[in-house]
Design a protein around this motif. Structure first.
Motif, short mmCIF file in Angstrom:
data_model
loop_
_atom_site.label_atom_id
_atom_site.label_comp_id
_atom_site.label_asym_id
_atom_site.label_seq_id
_atom_site.Cartn_x
_atom_site.Cartn_y
_atom_site.Cartn_z
N LEU A 19 0.96 -0.77 0.01
CA LEU A 19 0.31 0.21 -0.38
C LEU A 19 0.65 0.89 0.41
N TYR A 20 1.49 1.43 0.70
CA TYR A 20 2.96 2.25 0.90
C TYR A 20 3.45 2.75 -0.27
N THR A 25 4.99 5.89 -5.56
CA THR A 25 4.11 5.86 -7.03
C THR A 25 3.34 6.80 -7.40
N TYR A 26 2.19 6.18 -6.85
CA TYR A 26 1.26 7.50 -7.57
C TYR A 26 1.63 9.04 -7.03
N SER A 27 1.76 9.00 -5.92
CA SER A 27 2.71 10.53 -5.80
C SER A 27 3.66 10.99 -6.57
N ARG A 31 3.12 14.36 -9.13
CA ARG A 31 4.14 14.81 -9.17
C ARG A 31 4.81 15.33 -10.51
N ILE A 32 5.53 13.82 -11.21
CA ILE A 32 6.07 14.07 -13.03
C ILE A 32 4.27 14.43 -13.93
N ALA A 33 3.60 14.25 -13.37
CA ALA A 33 2.67 14.97 -14.51
C ALA A 33 1.90 16.17 -14.16
#
Length: 266
Positions: A19-20, A25-27, A31-33
């Protein structure tokens, strides 16, 4: 029971780790997007003003004697419309040439500054419906798009295929929904026939300076004499190379920094 609890804790730790990892990875992807979107926005904003840099109506390109600048301080940074584009090269904590800190306040020294004299996207364009028979007439009678207005103090250019003149708009009065009069100070220096175009022009300056939030640098923009405005946070540096025509064939022969460009009109 202890073995079961231990196995459960191991499985729970594995699930929490996954989960972490997914959250990190989502964050990072988010951020990159956001960074890519901000970069695309910055490029698009500058491109919109770059495409029409040097606009002087159908009189372009500017020839000797074909363009008359009636703006205050016509050789100053904000009003030099005979020079389509200009730049400052930021390097080693200084600008080349030296920057006017009053017009471009708090600029980041190691980042470039680009100055564009342009007809901005979405601005109204008018058509002269009565000839200007006197160079100092003071009023232009124009056809206009429905509802279009011009604020007092707006820099404008009137042009035909013989030449162009820049002026500052005064009072704008809409006689009908499709016609109006534009007052101006000074003189146009010559007459203009019916169908001459009257359009807005602005000097637009892009540069990097600290953001108003205090969270780092941002891209700022100044349009004419208006106060600078923050556009995109997180822009740390702006570096510009200028395509230079060295043999007057209207093609780029080399790319230089602002400090190396000897004649900005090339």
């Amino acid at each position: 029971l202890m073995v079961a609890m231990l196995l459960s804790l191991v499985l729970l730790a594995g699930a929490l780790s996954i989960l972490y990892s997914s959250k990190v990875t989502y964050s990072e992807s988010d951020r990159i997007a956001r960074l890519q979107e901000a970069g695309r926005t910055v490029v698009e904003l500058i491109l919109r003003d770059s495409r029409a840099a040097g606009y002087t109506g159908c009189a372009r390109p500017i020839r000797a004697g074909s363009f008359v600048n009636n703006l205050p301080n016509p050789n100053g940074l904000l009003w030099n419309f005979e020079q389509p584009i200009f730049g400052y090269d930021g390097s080693a904590g200084a600008f080349t040439p030296a920057i006017d800190a009053a017009l471009i306040p708090d600029a980041t020294p190691d980042s470039d500054v680009i100055v564009l004299r342009t007809n901005r996207e979405g601005q109204p364009s008018f058509r002269l419906n009565a000839a200007v028979t006197s160079a100092g007439v003071g009023t232009l009678s124009v056809d206009r798009p429905s509802g279009a207005t011009v604020p007092a103090g707006q820099t404008m250019v009137i042009s035909d295929c013989r030449g162009a003149a820049a002026f500052v708009a005064g009072a704008f009065a809409g006689a009908t929904p499709t016609t109006a009069t534009i007052n101006y100070a000074g003189t146009l220096t010559r007459t203009f026939e019916i169908d001459a175009r009257v359009t807005t022009v602005d000097t637009v300056i892009y540069y990097v300076r600290p953001s108003t939030s205090g969270l780092g640098p941002a891209l700022w923009r100044r349009v004419g004499a208006a106060d600078p405005e923050p556009l995109i946070e997180g822009v740390e540096n702006l570096q510009v190379l200028y395509g230079v025509d060295t043999n007057n064939d209207l093609l780029v022969d080399q790319y230089d920094t602002a400090a190396a460009v000897n004649a900005a009109n090339n």
